[in-house]
Design an enzyme around this catalytic site. Structure first.
Site, short mmCIF file in Angstrom:
data_model
loop_
_atom_site.label_atom_id
_atom_site.label_comp_id
_atom_site.label_asym_id
_atom_site.label_seq_id
_atom_site.Cartn_x
_atom_site.Cartn_y
_atom_site.Cartn_z
N THR A 13 0.82 -1.21 0.00
CA THR A 13 0.00 0.00 0.00
C THR A 13 0.86 1.26 0.00
O THR A 13 0.71 2.13 -0.86
CB THR A 13 -0.90 -0.01 1.27
OG1 THR A 13 -1.54 -1.27 1.31
CG2 THR A 13 -1.93 1.08 1.22
N ALA A 43 11.04 -2.95 -6.09
CA ALA A 43 11.01 -4.41 -5.95
C ALA A 43 9.80 -4.88 -5.18
O ALA A 43 9.41 -4.27 -4.17
CB ALA A 43 12.28 -4.88 -5.23
N LYS A 105 8.89 0.61 12.01
CA LYS A 105 9.04 0.94 13.44
C LYS A 105 9.45 -0.28 14.26
O LYS A 105 10.21 -0.15 15.23
CB LYS A 105 7.74 1.54 14.00
CG LYS A 105 6.50 0.64 13.93
CD LYS A 105 5.56 1.05 12.82
CE LYS A 105 4.55 -0.04 12.54
NZ LYS A 105 3.58 0.29 11.53
N VAL A 132 6.35 6.65 12.50
CA VAL A 132 5.54 7.07 13.66
C VAL A 132 4.48 8.08 13.22
O VAL A 132 4.82 9.14 12.69
CB VAL A 132 6.41 7.73 14.76
CG1 VAL A 132 5.56 8.08 15.98
CG2 VAL A 132 7.57 6.84 15.16
N GLY A 187 -7.73 -1.32 6.21
CA GLY A 187 -6.33 -1.43 5.77
C GLY A 187 -5.31 -0.81 6.69
O GLY A 187 -4.14 -0.75 6.35
N LYS A 205 6.57 2.62 18.38
CA LYS A 205 6.60 4.05 18.04
C LYS A 205 7.08 4.87 19.24
O LYS A 205 7.84 5.83 19.09
CB LYS A 205 5.21 4.49 17.58
CG LYS A 205 4.80 3.80 16.26
CD LYS A 205 3.31 3.95 15.97
CE LYS A 205 2.93 3.25 14.68
NZ LYS A 205 1.47 3.12 14.48
N1 HSE Z 1 -1.27 -0.63 12.42
C1 HSE Z 1 -0.94 0.75 12.53
C2 HSE Z 1 -2.15 1.49 13.07
C3 HSE Z 1 -0.52 1.28 11.19
O1 HSE Z 1 -3.22 0.89 13.22
O2 HSE Z 1 -2.04 2.66 13.36
C4 HSE Z 1 0.49 2.37 11.24
O3 HSE Z 1 1.63 2.07 11.94
#
Ligand code: HSE
Length: 435
Positions: A13, A43, A105, A132, A187, A205
């Protein structure tokens, strides 16, 4: 015209979003950079999916090492994630003299100290704004805008999945599992959503933020982490009735000798601006000795917001390269020889306010037993509320405490849990910003 050449590792994404910005905003980028930003290679193991981009010939490859070994590539943008192949590729890229942009992260939180040292020795930069808070320029803000400040504390909502779930339960009474499924469909949940809901993504983070805020080595292992899986609609409803919202917060404070860094569900008063940050949005408040309190707010995940942060890092590195320099701003905000080990305060040593929910038999003497044990541990009760008896004869008892020591709270809860009037394990939520 001068040209800066980049390679992308991973066309998921965010990697796709980065390629889109490089192609769609090429003219804008050139006019701001004064050079052309060229995608030299990208890639991915899946080269069949139509990503809606007309990649120039020869750019796509399924061999990621072709990117990191390409002598013409100046900057490698790593969007694979995880701590295995991504780590090997970054090490190889550094070894080959490439600058790195990464959203990884988990990798930085676990192996950052080694990677930053390797980059410094090689004279290249690792930039990590997209790791972050998605589009929020939190890294740049701490490293550059607040360079004249002692950072005192940072509190943030740094996981969109958890914020989405808690918001859905709060506003619609949604079931936890349904809200998680929706977050996954949107997503922004991690491939393994336990990283989100158990608080580890937030801890990754927080480790990065603590490090750049205080010039400390990244110290993931010592961060106290508690996720949102034990939060019930009952807790949220009671919190709301008392004027609080429940958020999964990343908190880091510099105390006299240590860093108090923790991730846990937190009750914050409605007056705290973080309490109005809903859905998948992220926000962070920073306190500095000169700046006072400030806040950043925005999309913490998603294709284009995260790609925006990656492009920001890429252009920063490209500008340095065009000026014949590298690492104009220290990667971890302090010069590498000033980064030190700072101990983390154990959770037992904090003092804060608490919400506790007991499930107890509805019979005479229950409250006096609970308050007796709490009193023995110097825990002063601010308010008590009891609701209607449930079918099993148990009754939920909600308490708010005055300032108390975590170690004493834990000892008291352990004693209370063993009483035969208690029907379920007590539930505890720490409160910030109360009095
Ligand atoms: N899984 C993370 C979230 C995506 O839900 O914020 C960004 O790090």
């Amino acid at each position: 015209m001068k040209e800066i050449k980049v390679g992308i590792l991973g066309l998921g994404t965010v990697g796709t979003g980065i390629a889109k910005i490089i192609y769609d905003n090429a003219e804008l980028i050139t006019s701001r950079l004064g050079a052309k930003l060229t995608l030299k290679k990208a890639a991915d193991i899946d080269l069949k999916t139509d990503r809606g981009i007309n990649f120039d010939d020869g750019i796509l490859t399924d061999d990621a090492f072709k990117v990191v070994n390409d002598p013409e590539i100046d900057i490698v943008i790593e969007m694979i994630g995880g701590e295995t192949i991504a780590k090997d590729l970054i090490i190889k890229a550094i070894d080959n003299g490439k600058h790195i942009v990464t959203a990884n992260k988990a990798l930085l939180a676990s192996h950052g100290n080694m990677l930053f040292k390797a980059a410094a020795e090689k004279g290249v930069s690792i930039a990590f704004e997209p790791s972050v808070g998605g589009c929020m320029p939190i890294i740049k803000t701490i490293r550059e805008s607040l360079v004249g400040n002692h950072i005192q504390s940072i509190s943030g909502i740094l996981n969109g999945t958890c914020n989405y779930i808690l918001s859905k339960i709060t506003s619609e009474g949604a079931a936890f599992e349904d809200a998680l499924t929706e977050a996954q469909a949107e997503g922004f949940a991690e491939a393994d959503p336990t990283l989100d809901i158990e608080g580890y993504d937030t801890a990754h983070k927080l480790a990065i933020l603590s490090s750049i805020a205080y010039g400390a080595e990244i110290n993931l292992k010592d961060i106290y982490v508690e996720g949102i899986t034990n939060i019930t609609a009952m807790d949220i409803e009671f919190a709301n009735q008392c004027g609080y919202t429940i958020k999964l917060l990343a908190i880091t404070k510099l105390t006299e000798n240590a860093i108090d860094a923790r991730v846990h569900p937190t009750m914050i008063p409605f007056s705290n601006p973080l309490s109005n940050v809903n859905g998948s949005l992220n926000a962070v408040t920073i306190a500095g000795d000169a700046v006072g309190n400030m806040m950043l707010y925005g999309h913490g995940a998603g294709m284009m917001p995260t790609a925006s942060a990656a492009i920001s890092d890429t252009i920063d590195i490209a500008r340095d390269l065009l000026n014949g320099i590298h690492t104009r701003v220290p990667m971890l905000s302090f010069k590498m020889d000033k980064i030190k080990k700072i101990p983390t305060q154990p959770i037992d040593e904090i003092s804060t306010f608490y919400y506790i929910r007991f499930s107890a038999l509805d019979q005479p003497g229950v409250l006096s037993k609970l308050s007796g044990i709490l009193g023995d541990h110097k825990i002063s009760i601010k308010s008590v509320h009891q609701t209607e008896r449930k079918s099993n004869g148990a009754v939920p008892i909600f308490m708010l405490t005055h300032l108390a020591k975590e170690a004493e709270i834990q000892k008291a809860l352990s004693k209370i849990s063993s009483l035969d009037i208690i029907t379920d394990a007590p539930s505890l939520i720490r409160i910030e910003g109360s009095n």
